[in-house]
Design a protein around this motif. Sequence first.
Motif, mmCIF file in Angstrom:
data_model
loop_
_atom_site.group_PDB
_atom_site.id
_atom_site.type_symbol
_atom_site.label_atom_id
_atom_site.label_comp_id
_atom_site.label_asym_id
_atom_site.label_seq_id
_atom_site.Cartn_x
_atom_site.Cartn_y
_atom_site.Cartn_z
ATOM 1 N N ILE A 1 0.832 -1.200 -0.297
ATOM 2 C CA ILE A 1 0.092 0.444 0.182
ATOM 3 C C ILE A 1 1.160 1.676 0.057
ATOM 4 C CG2 ILE A 1 -1.992 1.293 1.520
ATOM 5 C CD1 ILE A 1 -2.248 -1.376 2.341
ATOM 6 N N TYR A 2 1.175 2.162 -0.948
ATOM 7 C CA TYR A 2 1.027 3.031 -1.169
ATOM 8 C C TYR A 2 0.398 4.669 -1.181
ATOM 9 C CZ TYR A 2 0.948 3.144 -6.029
ATOM 10 O OH TYR A 2 0.427 3.620 -7.511
ATOM 11 N N GLU A 3 1.063 5.334 -0.205
ATOM 12 C CA GLU A 3 0.239 7.278 -0.857
ATOM 13 C C GLU A 3 0.278 7.848 -2.047
ATOM 14 O OE1 GLU A 3 -0.757 10.874 1.910
ATOM 15 O OE2 GLU A 3 0.735 9.747 2.315
ATOM 16 N N GLU A 4 -1.251 7.867 -2.720
ATOM 17 C CA GLU A 4 -0.542 9.291 -3.596
ATOM 18 C C GLU A 4 -1.937 9.919 -4.187
ATOM 19 O OE1 GLU A 4 0.898 9.102 -7.969
ATOM 20 O OE2 GLU A 4 2.246 7.770 -6.751
ATOM 21 N N ALA A 5 -2.032 11.333 -4.271
ATOM 22 C CA ALA A 5 -2.393 11.681 -3.870
ATOM 23 C C ALA A 5 -3.429 12.214 -5.926
ATOM 24 C CB ALA A 5 -1.726 13.298 -3.805
ATOM 25 N N GLY A 6 -4.727 11.874 -5.421
ATOM 26 C CA GLY A 6 -6.025 11.405 -6.266
ATOM 27 C C GLY A 6 -6.122 10.345 -6.853
ATOM 28 N N THR A 7 -5.733 9.285 -6.308
ATOM 29 C CA THR A 7 -5.851 7.534 -6.800
ATOM 30 C C THR A 7 -7.469 7.446 -6.232
ATOM 31 O OG1 THR A 7 -4.161 6.961 -5.104
ATOM 32 C CG2 THR A 7 -3.144 7.082 -7.142
ATOM 33 N N ASP A 8 -7.749 7.014 -6.718
ATOM 34 C CA ASP A 8 -9.003 5.910 -5.829
ATOM 35 C C ASP A 8 -8.706 4.161 -5.617
ATOM 36 O OD1 ASP A 8 -10.875 4.234 -5.730
ATOM 37 O OD2 ASP A 8 -12.290 5.211 -7.490
ATOM 38 N N PRO A 9 -8.794 3.566 -4.340
ATOM 39 C CA PRO A 9 -8.235 2.713 -4.755
ATOM 40 C C PRO A 9 -9.086 1.499 -4.655
ATOM 41 C CG PRO A 9 -8.600 3.777 -1.875
ATOM 42 C CD PRO A 9 -9.280 4.682 -3.319
ATOM 43 N N ASP B 1 -6.639 2.093 -8.616
ATOM 44 C CA ASP B 1 -5.770 2.338 -8.731
ATOM 45 C C ASP B 1 -5.235 1.102 -8.165
ATOM 46 O OD1 ASP B 1 -5.931 4.691 -10.443
ATOM 47 O OD2 ASP B 1 -5.846 5.432 -8.359
ATOM 48 N N ARG B 2 -5.572 -0.188 -8.779
ATOM 49 C CA ARG B 2 -4.732 -1.511 -7.439
ATOM 50 C C ARG B 2 -4.200 -2.530 -9.350
ATOM 51 N NH1 ARG B 2 -8.429 -4.410 -3.537
ATOM 52 N NH2 ARG B 2 -8.837 -2.238 -3.242
ATOM 53 N N ILE B 3 -2.801 -3.163 -8.666
ATOM 54 C CA ILE B 3 -2.892 -3.717 -9.755
ATOM 55 C C ILE B 3 -2.348 -5.134 -8.599
ATOM 56 C CG2 ILE B 3 -0.268 -5.330 -10.823
ATOM 57 C CD1 ILE B 3 0.166 -1.848 -11.003
ATOM 58 N N VAL B 4 -2.658 -6.311 -9.573
ATOM 59 C CA VAL B 4 -2.887 -7.730 -8.714
ATOM 60 C C VAL B 4 -1.923 -8.561 -9.614
ATOM 61 C CG1 VAL B 4 -4.615 -9.684 -7.735
ATOM 62 C CG2 VAL B 4 -5.188 -7.818 -7.922
ATOM 63 N N GLN B 5 -0.895 -9.596 -9.561
ATOM 64 C CA GLN B 5 0.072 -9.556 -9.935
ATOM 65 C C GLN B 5 0.161 -11.355 -9.474
ATOM 66 O OE1 GLN B 5 1.808 -9.136 -12.511
ATOM 67 N NE2 GLN B 5 2.512 -11.282 -12.332
ATOM 68 N N GLY C 1 2.118 -19.795 -7.519
ATOM 69 C CA GLY C 1 1.367 -19.791 -5.807
ATOM 70 C C GLY C 1 1.212 -18.862 -4.905
ATOM 71 N N GLY C 2 1.397 -17.896 -5.221
ATOM 72 C CA GLY C 2 1.239 -16.784 -4.406
ATOM 73 C C GLY C 2 0.170 -15.648 -5.407
ATOM 74 N N ARG C 3 -0.258 -14.943 -4.615
ATOM 75 C CA ARG C 3 -0.186 -12.568 -4.780
ATOM 76 C C ARG C 3 -0.065 -11.828 -4.410
ATOM 77 N NH1 ARG C 3 -5.769 -14.358 -3.993
ATOM 78 N NH2 ARG C 3 -5.722 -12.598 -2.246
ATOM 79 N N THR C 4 -0.066 -10.824 -5.288
ATOM 80 C CA THR C 4 0.295 -9.155 -4.583
ATOM 81 C C THR C 4 -0.059 -8.478 -4.897
ATOM 82 O OG1 THR C 4 2.604 -10.438 -4.479
ATOM 83 C CG2 THR C 4 2.447 -7.691 -4.360
ATOM 84 N N ALA D 1 -2.419 1.982 -4.357
ATOM 85 C CA ALA D 1 -3.439 3.065 -4.496
ATOM 86 C C ALA D 1 -3.789 3.980 -3.473
ATOM 87 C CB ALA D 1 -2.726 4.276 -5.472
ATOM 88 N N VAL D 2 -3.524 5.055 -2.764
ATOM 89 C CA VAL D 2 -4.646 5.471 -1.635
ATOM 90 C C VAL D 2 -4.270 6.362 -1.327
ATOM 91 C CG1 VAL D 2 -4.981 3.789 -0.045
ATOM 92 C CG2 VAL D 2 -3.728 5.149 0.840
ATOM 93 N N PRO D 3 -4.519 8.323 -1.840
ATOM 94 C CA PRO D 3 -5.073 9.425 -2.013
ATOM 95 C C PRO D 3 -4.740 9.926 -0.449
ATOM 96 C CG PRO D 3 -7.292 8.680 -1.442
ATOM 97 C CD PRO D 3 -6.578 7.609 -1.801
ATOM 98 N N GLU D 4 -4.854 9.093 1.374
ATOM 99 C CA GLU D 4 -4.509 9.684 1.323
ATOM 100 C C GLU D 4 -4.039 8.851 3.325
ATOM 101 O OE1 GLU D 4 -8.850 11.205 3.525
ATOM 102 O OE2 GLU D 4 -7.984 12.346 2.546
#
Length: 92
Positions: A8-16, A19-23, A27-30, A34-37
Motif C-alpha cells: 500500500i502506498y500513498e499517492e494524491a488523487g488515486t482511487d484505491p 488504482d490497484r494491480i494484482v499479480q 503460488g502466490g498473489r501480490t 494506491a491510496v490518496p491519503e
Amino acid sequence: MAGNTAIIYEEAGTDPEVDRIVQEGGGGRTTIVAVPEPAEAARLAAEPADEGVQLIELYGGSETAWQAEFIEAVDARIPVGVVGYPKESRPA
C-alpha cells in the motif's frame, strides 16, 4: 515466497478501488494499492485480512503517524512492514 501479500502506498488523487494491480504467480498473489491519503489506508485495513493476505508492506515515504494508525487498524491480524528511505533522499 509463496503466499498473499499487499503493498500500500500513498499517492494524491488515486482511487484505491481502481488504482490497484494484482499479480499472481509462483503460488502466490501480490496486490498493490494506491491510496490518496493516510485515512483511506486505515479505512481499508480490514480488506487484506478478508482476502487472505499474510503480509502487508506500507511503501515509500509514509509518515510514521499514519503507519501507526494503519498498524493499529489491522489489529495484529497481519504482520505489517514499512519500506522507507531517509528523508535526505527525497527531493526538496
